[in-house]
Enzyme design. Structure first.
Site, PDB file in Angstrom:
ATOM      1  N   ILE A   1       0.910  -1.118  -0.028  1.00 37.56           N
ATOM      2  CA  ILE A   1       0.011   0.006  -0.140  1.00 37.56           C
ATOM      3  C   ILE A   1       0.996   1.287   0.000  1.00 37.56           C
ATOM      4  CG2 ILE A   1      -0.047  -0.002   2.449  1.00 37.56           C
ATOM      5  CD1 ILE A   1      -3.042   1.267   2.350  1.00 37.56           C
ATOM      6  N   SER A   2       0.753   1.960  -0.951  1.00 35.65           N
ATOM      7  CA  SER A   2       1.671   3.273  -1.060  1.00 35.65           C
ATOM      8  C   SER A   2       1.542   4.178   0.346  1.00 35.65           C
ATOM      9  CB  SER A   2       1.248   4.145  -2.232  1.00 35.65           C
ATOM     10  OG  SER A   2       1.468   3.550  -3.578  1.00 35.65           O
TER      11      SER A   2
END
Length: 214
Positions: A64-65
């Site tokens: 997940i960024s």
């Protein structure tokens, strides 16, 4: 199941303050980040860390960024309510949820079946309904639903897939990280049938955008 509690809202408010300090100025983007419960898109073991400005593993060798990256890419898109947005790389579904919270009609493609199955259940359960979620090859986009007002790529590509350029409306914006080991955040604005204007916004690091060769 972990709920969205006042302590989580407090941490989101702190995160929004940090993103402002780092240069995110689009109030609608900040508002969406402040509303979407990032901790619910992560394994429960990451609950206490979910509102740090960091990337975390989500399975299938994907991440997940970090929130700054999500906010920065979304800000570059300059979305309006009702915009038809193609997202390449559904991942955890967090970026998808931010776009839905902004009022976008989101069409998202994920090539990892494990993530696709998980996110297809999670997003509607949390109240974030994308227009269409697809298990498939992001390099090909979604030609049957084109054209799109905006296209967002959430993985690093060695080059810009031509299929995505062809699926962007005239006047539309495509945001994509370009490069191998490290990527340059790139914005392309389609000014006419054949003319795209390119803008670059510094270095980022993403997992690679993989192409199905068969």
């Amino acid at each position: 199941m972990i709920k969205d509690l006042p302590k989580h809202q407090g941490k989101r408010n702190q995160l929004v303050g940090l993103l402002k300090e780092k240069g995110i100025f689009d109030l609608s983007v900040l508002d969406a980040i402040g509303k979407v419960p990032r901790h619910l898109f992560l394994d429960s073991s990451f609950e206490d860390f979910a509102y740090q400005d960091k990337a975390f593993p989500i399975g299938a060798d994907q991440t997940i960024s970090q929130p700054f990256t999500v906010a920065f890419q979304t800000q570059l898109l300059e979305v309006n309510k009702g915009h038809k947005v193609l997202e390449i790389g559904t991942g955890s579904g967090y970026q998808t949820a931010v776009l839905v919270a902004l009022g976008c009609q989101v069409y998202s493609v994920e090539r990892q079946n494990e993530l696709f199955k998980k996110t297809s259940l999670l997003l509607p359960n949390l109240g974030y309904r994308a227009k269409h979620l697809t298990f498939g090859d992001g390099y090909k986009g979604l030609p049957s639903f084109a054209p799109f007002d905006r296209i967002l790529v959430t993985a690093g590509a060695p080059e810009i897939p031509k299929a995505l350029l062809s699926q962007l409306k005239i006047g539309g914006r495509l945001v994509i990280p370009i490069g191998n080991e490290e990527q340059i955040m790139t914005l392309l604005v389609r000014e006419s049938e054949r003319k795209f204007v390119k803008h670059e916004f510094g270095n980022f690091k993403f997992v690679p955008l993989l192409e199905n060769k068969n």
